[in-house]
Design a protein around this motif. Structure first.
Motif, mmCIF file in Angstrom:
data_model
loop_
_atom_site.group_PDB
_atom_site.id
_atom_site.type_symbol
_atom_site.label_atom_id
_atom_site.label_comp_id
_atom_site.label_asym_id
_atom_site.label_seq_id
_atom_site.Cartn_x
_atom_site.Cartn_y
_atom_site.Cartn_z
ATOM 1 N N TYR A 97 -8.711 0.861 -4.035
ATOM 2 C CA TYR A 97 -7.435 0.432 -3.211
ATOM 3 C C TYR A 97 -6.310 0.979 -3.947
ATOM 4 O O TYR A 97 -5.466 1.321 -3.663
ATOM 5 N N LEU A 98 -6.180 0.819 -5.326
ATOM 6 C CA LEU A 98 -5.263 1.024 -6.370
ATOM 7 C C LEU A 98 -5.157 2.851 -6.275
ATOM 8 O O LEU A 98 -3.930 3.208 -6.167
ATOM 9 N N LEU A 99 -6.279 3.635 -6.174
ATOM 10 C CA LEU A 99 -6.179 4.780 -6.161
ATOM 11 C C LEU A 99 -5.424 5.328 -4.847
ATOM 12 O O LEU A 99 -4.699 6.320 -4.756
ATOM 13 N N LEU A 100 -5.922 4.760 -3.916
ATOM 14 C CA LEU A 100 -5.649 5.018 -2.564
ATOM 15 C C LEU A 100 -3.971 5.023 -2.341
ATOM 16 O O LEU A 100 -3.434 5.773 -2.134
ATOM 17 N N VAL A 101 -3.538 3.696 -2.941
ATOM 18 C CA VAL A 101 -2.037 3.587 -2.806
ATOM 19 C C VAL A 101 -1.389 4.433 -3.580
ATOM 20 O O VAL A 101 -0.350 4.984 -3.369
ATOM 21 N N LEU A 102 -1.844 4.609 -4.802
ATOM 22 C CA LEU A 102 -1.131 5.628 -5.680
ATOM 23 C C LEU A 102 -1.088 7.126 -5.336
ATOM 24 O O LEU A 102 -0.185 7.715 -5.425
ATOM 25 N N ILE A 103 -2.201 7.616 -4.942
ATOM 26 C CA ILE A 103 -2.071 8.905 -4.217
ATOM 27 C C ILE A 103 -1.207 8.881 -3.136
ATOM 28 O O ILE A 103 -0.541 9.915 -3.001
#
Length: 183
Positions: A97-103
């Protein structure tokens, strides 16, 4: 059937999961292909427009998915799951989830660094916040690239884990994310 229960995921969670998975894979493939487009390619403007539009729609879906996850029941881990599997699953999902939002946020910052908004399929415009940091497009581009590679790597590990549960452990972990079950 629509909502999660203590033993299974509901149709909404399942659809959000697979929508995200296929969209991320598609966006990654298009992004990987897009970086080599030249100015003279017929896709030079079209591919980034679609990439941004789909990425922003995925951002909205991801925020909805996070809220859905926070405010609906979550199926309990299977009794056969080892404690390290449960803990690593929780960490992996948090990082996904963190990577999705960061991307998606870094993609937004790349596209709006020139103080231009982003049109989502010519339906509506997401306004620019302007330049927040020096060399914003370059800095956000590096973050976007490395976070995307990290996300794909973690998604592969996630898929391997699901397949391990299905074929080696022979439990219902994967099946719970494929079909709804009646309790």
């Amino acid at each position: 059937m629509l909502l999660n229960t203590k033993s299974s995921y509901g149709l909404i969670a399942i659809l959000l999961h697979w929508l995200s998975a296929f969209t991320v894979i598609g966006l990654f493939a298009v992004g990987f292909w897009m970086v080599d487009l030249t100015y003279y390619s017929e896709w030079y403007k079209t591919a980034p427009h679609w990439h941004k539009s789909i990425g922003l729609l995925l951002l909205f879906a991801t925020f909805f998915r996070i809220l859905w996850r926070l405010f609906t029941a979550k199926p309990e881990s299977l009794a056969t799951h080892k404690s390290w599997e449960v803990k690593s699953s929780h960490v992996a999902h948090l990082v996904l989830y963190l990577l999705l939002v960061l991307i998606m946020l870094s993609g937004y910052l790349i596209s709006t660094a020139g103080d231009r908004g982003i049109w989502v399929f010519d339906w509506f415009e997401i306004p620019s916040l302007g330049a927040i940091v020096d060399d914003q497009a370059d800095v956000a581009g590096v973050i976007h690239q490395y976070a995307a590679y990290s996300l794909i790597g973690l998604a592969i590990v996630h898929a391997i884990g699901a397949l391990k549960h299905h074929f080696i452990d022979k439990d219902s972990t994967l099946l719970r994310m494929i079909k709804t079950q009646q309790d």
